[in-house]
Enzyme design. Structure first.
Site, PDB file in Angstrom:
ATOM      1  N   LYS A 126      25.744 -66.451 -18.847  1.00  0.00           N
ATOM      2  CA  LYS A 126      26.201 -65.573 -17.703  1.00  0.00           C
ATOM      3  C   LYS A 126      26.007 -64.120 -18.138  1.00  0.00           C
ATOM      4  O   LYS A 126      25.939 -63.465 -19.125  1.00  0.00           O
ATOM      5  CB  LYS A 126      27.768 -65.439 -17.236  1.00  0.00           C
ATOM      6  CG  LYS A 126      28.346 -66.773 -16.747  1.00  0.00           C
ATOM      7  CD  LYS A 126      29.728 -67.098 -16.588  1.00  0.00           C
ATOM      8  CE  LYS A 126      30.021 -66.135 -15.604  1.00  0.00           C
ATOM      9  NZ  LYS A 126      31.347 -66.283 -15.158  1.00  0.00           N
ATOM     10  N   ASP A 134      35.345 -74.381  -9.948  1.00  0.00           N
ATOM     11  CA  ASP A 134      35.543 -73.285  -8.994  1.00  0.00           C
ATOM     12  C   ASP A 134      36.228 -73.716  -7.639  1.00  0.00           C
ATOM     13  O   ASP A 134      36.998 -72.824  -7.113  1.00  0.00           O
ATOM     14  CB  ASP A 134      34.256 -72.564  -8.601  1.00  0.00           C
ATOM     15  CG  ASP A 134      33.617 -71.736  -9.716  1.00  0.00           C
ATOM     16  OD1 ASP A 134      34.301 -71.444 -10.780  1.00  0.00           O
ATOM     17  OD2 ASP A 134      32.148 -71.502  -9.717  1.00  0.00           O
ATOM     18  N   ASP A 158      39.699 -69.666 -12.781  1.00  0.00           N
ATOM     19  CA  ASP A 158      39.396 -70.432 -14.068  1.00  0.00           C
ATOM     20  C   ASP A 158      38.674 -69.339 -15.290  1.00  0.00           C
ATOM     21  O   ASP A 158      38.144 -68.534 -14.704  1.00  0.00           O
ATOM     22  CB  ASP A 158      38.535 -71.357 -13.756  1.00  0.00           C
ATOM     23  CG  ASP A 158      37.007 -71.206 -13.260  1.00  0.00           C
ATOM     24  OD1 ASP A 158      36.898 -70.059 -12.919  1.00  0.00           O
ATOM     25  OD2 ASP A 158      36.299 -72.120 -13.130  1.00  0.00           O
ATOM     26  N   ASP A 200      36.042 -63.185  -7.247  1.00  0.00           N
ATOM     27  CA  ASP A 200      37.056 -64.711  -7.079  1.00  0.00           C
ATOM     28  C   ASP A 200      35.851 -65.899  -7.444  1.00  0.00           C
ATOM     29  O   ASP A 200      34.799 -65.607  -7.590  1.00  0.00           O
ATOM     30  CB  ASP A 200      37.740 -64.926  -5.849  1.00  0.00           C
ATOM     31  CG  ASP A 200      38.933 -65.478  -5.778  1.00  0.00           C
ATOM     32  OD1 ASP A 200      39.300 -66.226  -6.981  1.00  0.00           O
ATOM     33  OD2 ASP A 200      39.924 -64.846  -5.447  1.00  0.00           O
ATOM     34  N   ASP A 201      36.510 -66.781  -7.726  1.00  0.00           N
ATOM     35  CA  ASP A 201      35.634 -68.097  -8.118  1.00  0.00           C
ATOM     36  C   ASP A 201      34.909 -68.763  -6.977  1.00  0.00           C
ATOM     37  O   ASP A 201      33.860 -69.476  -7.485  1.00  0.00           O
ATOM     38  CB  ASP A 201      36.635 -69.134  -8.647  1.00  0.00           C
ATOM     39  CG  ASP A 201      37.573 -68.603  -9.692  1.00  0.00           C
ATOM     40  OD1 ASP A 201      36.761 -68.275 -10.909  1.00  0.00           O
ATOM     41  OD2 ASP A 201      38.679 -68.696  -9.654  1.00  0.00           O
ATOM     42  N   THR A 255      36.691 -59.375  -4.975  1.00  0.00           N
ATOM     43  CA  THR A 255      37.364 -59.503  -6.105  1.00  0.00           C
ATOM     44  C   THR A 255      36.848 -60.433  -7.137  1.00  0.00           C
ATOM     45  O   THR A 255      37.641 -60.641  -8.192  1.00  0.00           O
ATOM     46  CB  THR A 255      39.024 -60.049  -5.645  1.00  0.00           C
ATOM     47  OG1 THR A 255      38.865 -61.189  -5.176  1.00  0.00           O
ATOM     48  CG2 THR A 255      39.655 -58.968  -4.707  1.00  0.00           C
ATOM     49  N   ASP A 312      26.990 -73.112  -9.389  1.00  0.00           N
ATOM     50  CA  ASP A 312      27.177 -72.793 -11.085  1.00  0.00           C
ATOM     51  C   ASP A 312      26.164 -73.627 -11.800  1.00  0.00           C
ATOM     52  O   ASP A 312      26.126 -74.834 -11.568  1.00  0.00           O
ATOM     53  CB  ASP A 312      28.661 -72.809 -11.557  1.00  0.00           C
ATOM     54  CG  ASP A 312      29.046 -71.923 -12.837  1.00  0.00           C
ATOM     55  OD1 ASP A 312      28.129 -71.719 -13.535  1.00  0.00           O
ATOM     56  OD2 ASP A 312      30.166 -71.539 -12.579  1.00  0.00           O
ATOM     57  N   HIS A 330      17.937 -79.451  -5.169  1.00  0.00           N
ATOM     58  CA  HIS A 330      16.490 -78.828  -5.475  1.00  0.00           C
ATOM     59  C   HIS A 330      16.012 -78.573  -6.730  1.00  0.00           C
ATOM     60  O   HIS A 330      17.056 -78.395  -7.694  1.00  0.00           O
ATOM     61  CB  HIS A 330      16.593 -77.278  -4.914  1.00  0.00           C
ATOM     62  CG  HIS A 330      15.307 -76.683  -4.897  1.00  0.00           C
ATOM     63  ND1 HIS A 330      14.286 -77.177  -3.837  1.00  0.00           N
ATOM     64  CD2 HIS A 330      14.686 -75.630  -5.338  1.00  0.00           C
ATOM     65  CE1 HIS A 330      13.212 -76.473  -4.158  1.00  0.00           C
ATOM     66  NE2 HIS A 330      13.547 -75.638  -5.082  1.00  0.00           N
ATOM     67  N   CYS A 350      28.354 -71.153 -20.203  1.00  0.00           N
ATOM     68  CA  CYS A 350      28.726 -70.047 -19.732  1.00  0.00           C
ATOM     69  C   CYS A 350      28.323 -68.703 -20.327  1.00  0.00           C
ATOM     70  O   CYS A 350      28.614 -67.714 -19.911  1.00  0.00           O
ATOM     71  CB  CYS A 350      30.099 -70.088 -19.171  1.00  0.00           C
ATOM     72  SG  CYS A 350      30.253 -71.139 -17.692  1.00  0.00           S
TER      73      CYS A 350
END
Length: 358
Positions: free
Chosen positions: A30, A101, A237, A60-61, A58, A78, A150, A27
């Protein structure tokens, strides 16, 4: 008289370290929060569709779409580049992170689709096969199939999942539900990015690697259980933006101030030492540059301690905002469910959307 000439089998070059093929990992790949905000600044807002309960508003996840009075679909994706060299471990970590998530929204995953990009000219096919096997093993642990996916030929190795889940409307938990007076619980230890930085430089011990792997492959399924409790008001998370960044998202989305107690934050056993030695990621610096104005730190706090809180977490724990009177009971529930590092780390107060560390 003829002679038989024995030829040696050609020596196959060793496959390169997975982490050597990627400019970042986990992560920590990101985009910085400030960059993400710029990219989404002109993104069209979701239409006035009452069935879209959660979109991008917001941070959010996952997205949530209500089908009927009793069922919502949770959708997320993700993926990232490797933070470890073992392909099977990489697949397990990426899959655990992606499924998280859905759990963070209070949902139960039902299936996944694989997302794969591999530099086929640099890695043997066996490596890619092991990545996929690792991801499939975590999906099996979560009780879901990998129903498709994919793949592309890419310059850097990339793997992750698109995950679909279900949640009852009454069990849906967002990052925007924290209330003044709530207590904050964190379910996993911090320091994954610091460990991964040390690993990439071959300065992480085998014991520390095992400690990190145990954390990042631990499914956050406790989120689906906590969401059934009315005294649990918000869940998110903690991943690439660190505890400060995701705490700030919760505070801003909830219109409240999150107060974190530095002494109560749980860390992986070697994280503090490694941070003092400078084993931090570039993402940690980018995170602070992006959102530091929304965080109040103790005067004179050393940079290495700040890095512990801006450290990007791959497959990190859940940040839970709950009714203060129930916090001890809920913490005991989390620990008994297999999250030994879980701690009460702070509280929610009335005030502007920000984070205060004491």
């Amino acid at each position: 008289m003829s002679e038989t000439i024995e030829r040696e089998a050609p020596v196959r070059p060793a496959a390169p370290r997975l982490t050597s093929l990627a400019h970042g990992g986990g992560c920590g790949c990101k985009l910085a929060p400030s960059v993400l905000q710029q990219l989404l600044a002109e993104h069209p807002a979701a239409g006035p569709d009452k069935q879209l309960l959660v979109g991008t508003e917001t941070g959010d996840d996952a997205a949530v779409w209500q089908i009927d009075d009793d069922t919502c679909v949770v959708a997320t994706t993700d993926f990232f580049m490797p933070m470890v060299d073992d392909p099977h471990d990489f697949g397990r970590i990426a899959a655990t992170n992606a499924i998280s998530d859905v759990y963070a929204m209070g949902g139960k995953p039902i299936m996944a689709l694989a997302i794969l990009g591999m530099p086929l000219d640099k890695l043997p096919i066996e490596t890619t096969r092991e990545i996929l096997k690792g991801g499939a093993s975590i999906c099996a642990e979560a009780g879901i199939p990998v129903a498709g996916g994919h793949s592309i030929d890419a310059p850097e190795p990339i793997y992750g999942l698109a995950v679909i889940g279900l949640v009852k409307p009454r069990n849906l938990r967002r990052n925007s539900g924290a209330r003044p007076g709530d207590t904050l619980i964190l379910t996993k230890a911090l320091g994954v990015g610091i460990y991964s930085a040390a690993f990439k430089k071959e300065q992480l011990s085998p014991a520390a690697y095992d400690e990190m792997l145990a954390s990042v492959t631990l499914l956050n399924r406790i989120g689906a259980e906590l969401a059934k409790d009315d005294d649990v008001h918000a869940i998110t998370d903690v991943t690439g933006f660190g505890i400060l960044g995701h705490g700030l998202e919760m505070g801003r989305a909830s219109g409240a101030t999150l107060k974190l107690n530095l002494a109560d934050l749980p860390f992986l056993s070697q994280a503090e030492r490694l941070a003092q030695e400078g084993r931090v990621t570039g993402a940690s610096h980018r995170n602070w540059a992006s959102y530091g104005e929304g965080v109040a730190l103790p005067v004179g706090l050393p940079d290495w301690q700040r890095h512990l809180m801006t450290d990007p977490q791959t497959s990190g724990g859940l940040l839970v905002s709950c009714k203060a009177e129930r916090a001890s009971d809920l913490l005991a529930q989390v620990k008994s469910a297999g999250y030994p590092a879980a701690r009460i780390i702070g509280s929610v107060e009335a005030g502007p959307g920000r984070v205060v560390v004491v």
